[in-house]
Design an enzyme around this catalytic site. Sequence first.
Site, PDB file in Angstrom:
ATOM      1  N   ASN A  94      -3.020 -13.362 -17.511  1.00  0.00           N
ATOM      2  CA  ASN A  94      -3.489 -13.469 -18.895  1.00  0.00           C
ATOM      3  C   ASN A  94      -5.008 -13.547 -18.840  1.00  0.00           C
ATOM      4  O   ASN A  94      -5.581 -14.637 -18.756  1.00  0.00           O
ATOM      5  CB  ASN A  94      -2.912 -14.711 -19.576  1.00  0.00           C
ATOM      6  N   HIS A 123      -5.303 -20.433 -15.918  1.00  0.00           N
ATOM      7  CA  HIS A 123      -6.051 -21.470 -16.628  1.00  0.00           C
ATOM      8  C   HIS A 123      -7.550 -21.459 -16.333  1.00  0.00           C
ATOM      9  O   HIS A 123      -8.302 -22.173 -16.995  1.00  0.00           O
ATOM     10  CB  HIS A 123      -5.480 -22.852 -16.300  1.00  0.00           C
ATOM     11  N   LYS A 166      -9.821 -18.957 -16.559  1.00  0.00           N
ATOM     12  CA  LYS A 166     -10.559 -17.820 -17.114  1.00  0.00           C
ATOM     13  C   LYS A 166     -12.021 -18.187 -17.355  1.00  0.00           C
ATOM     14  O   LYS A 166     -12.340 -19.330 -17.673  1.00  0.00           O
ATOM     15  CB  LYS A 166      -9.895 -17.360 -18.412  1.00  0.00           C
ATOM     16  N   HIS A 171      -7.565 -25.561 -12.930  1.00  0.00           N
ATOM     17  CA  HIS A 171      -6.419 -26.014 -13.712  1.00  0.00           C
ATOM     18  C   HIS A 171      -6.222 -27.495 -13.422  1.00  0.00           C
ATOM     19  O   HIS A 171      -5.181 -27.934 -12.939  1.00  0.00           O
ATOM     20  CB  HIS A 171      -5.157 -25.221 -13.400  1.00  0.00           C
ATOM     21  N   TYR A 218      -9.878 -25.324 -19.225  1.00  0.00           N
ATOM     22  CA  TYR A 218     -10.172 -24.978 -20.620  1.00  0.00           C
ATOM     23  C   TYR A 218     -11.657 -25.187 -20.947  1.00  0.00           C
ATOM     24  O   TYR A 218     -12.014 -25.827 -21.944  1.00  0.00           O
ATOM     25  CB  TYR A 218      -9.306 -25.782 -21.593  1.00  0.00           C
ATOM     26  N   HIS A 249      -2.303 -31.931 -17.586  1.00  0.00           N
ATOM     27  CA  HIS A 249      -1.888 -32.311 -18.942  1.00  0.00           C
ATOM     28  C   HIS A 249      -2.206 -33.765 -19.288  1.00  0.00           C
ATOM     29  O   HIS A 249      -2.608 -34.060 -20.412  1.00  0.00           O
ATOM     30  CB  HIS A 249      -0.384 -32.077 -19.108  1.00  0.00           C
ATOM     31  N   TYR A 284      -5.173 -30.773 -27.055  1.00  0.00           N
ATOM     32  CA  TYR A 284      -5.826 -29.478 -26.844  1.00  0.00           C
ATOM     33  C   TYR A 284      -6.917 -29.347 -27.897  1.00  0.00           C
ATOM     34  O   TYR A 284      -6.642 -29.480 -29.097  1.00  0.00           O
ATOM     35  CB  TYR A 284      -4.824 -28.326 -26.955  1.00  0.00           C
ATOM     36  N   HIS A 308      -0.516 -33.002 -28.141  1.00  0.00           N
ATOM     37  CA  HIS A 308       0.525 -32.587 -27.197  1.00  0.00           C
ATOM     38  C   HIS A 308       1.323 -33.807 -26.759  1.00  0.00           C
ATOM     39  O   HIS A 308       0.769 -34.723 -26.146  1.00  0.00           O
ATOM     40  CB  HIS A 308      -0.123 -31.914 -25.988  1.00  0.00           C
TER      41      HIS A 308
END
Length: 485
Positions: free
Chosen positions: A64, A127, A129, A147, A192, A212, A250, A268
Amino acid sequence: MIRNDTMLKGQFVLKKTQIALSAALMGSVLLTGCVTQKSNTESNGPKDTQVSYVEYFADNAVGNPLAIVQHPAAIHKNGITYVSYQGPKEDPFVATYNHSTKEWSGPFKAGTSELGRRDGGKKFDNHGKPTMLIDDEGYVHIFYGGHGGHSSNGKNPLGNTHFGANKHAVSKKPYDITQWEDLDNITPFGTYNQVVKMDNGDIYLFFRHGAHRSDWVYQKSVDNGRTFSSPVSFLKHKRRTDIEAVDSWYAWVGKGEGDNLIVSYDYHVCWDGGAGINGRGHTTERHDVYFMNFNTKTNQWSNVEGESLALPVTKEVADDKTLAMKTGALWTFNGTSHLDNEGHPHIAINAGVDRGAKTGGPKQTRHVWWDGKKWLGGNNIIEGYQGVSRGDFRVTDPSDIRYLVTYEKEGDAVLSWWDSDEDGNAFSEGSTVLRKNNATFAISALIENAHPEAQMLVAEKESDENIKIYLVGEDGPVPRALSNL
């Protein structure tokens, strides 16, 4: 960050000739993916040569390769659009397009991601990118590769770990993407990445500090990214006592007015293994929409009404002070946020029905906004559509909102403009920017300081390797000579 419609229309007129040429070329491209053009050159070779063009500028992306959350992925500066995406081995790749000369450069590899060289896990982690920034001295920065960090990096003081390491690469020369070096000045426990340069040159890097079950933090630089301060938590993860889960978040961070940053986010519920709905355990279950401001001059955080917030914000405080919309049983996937010309926030949120999948089910892009007194909206951008959609938007006047949205139509991936003159209550479809058979699109956020020819990056996904990346503008993709790829 994003030019208003007046500036965009002015630039569009200046570029009318080039856009007309691109449109002519693309008449064939839309059918074949490639177009041939004759050109006369002042060289010793043949006077008539044929140049084949394609709509995409790269075809080596993997997994992705783009997402809205890692932003900006591209920046327009001094007549050149700088673009980035996830390439082979999940490494960051960077290219440029010169709007005056119509020339492409790159892509060049900007760094080496540990995510593409890990043992175990999925084929692509996706994750890490790249996120891009150009500092006041013209150096291009790329944040990538994490990540949450790995246990080999040590103990994460603000959460847990998973894979990779958050890294920071910078170009060796200003505005030159051909050579890069890594700077060891940010924590490896990140994912992120989102980065904002303030008017005074200060740089704020926002990310989740781990996997997470980790806080969201920012690191600040006052020397063009050569050093960064220690992470500061602004969203708190913590164990719940009423259910078998952990509070998690998020977030999406953008430029506000003056010294302010704006933050929209969703919640989340991070279930333990075997817990949760029907014992599904850890899923992507998220709910609700939140908003707050960060005054970087005073270091004060506040809600939309100006009430101060203590850091890090917990679930209880978020529900009480920063809630913009309850989504009920709908599961969410956070989007972007921008201010209108009255300084009121508008938020894109993706929400859909839980259909029992690990990800719940398809989520549709919706628009939420503050009118100065209360939060409104929540309607689908595409009325009646129940598939997956994603998009980003520009807003000037509260009654003038324009989205660039990708969705599925008749088996095709479609990217088109959607406009509202009804305060975001209803939208109508405008021109289609890109459409491809038997594919899905992954998109970036709107490009920072975007040129009319270059508004967004699009990945055409037919498989998970050799993915084509497009640079699309108001009326379609920017072509590239096939021989120049």
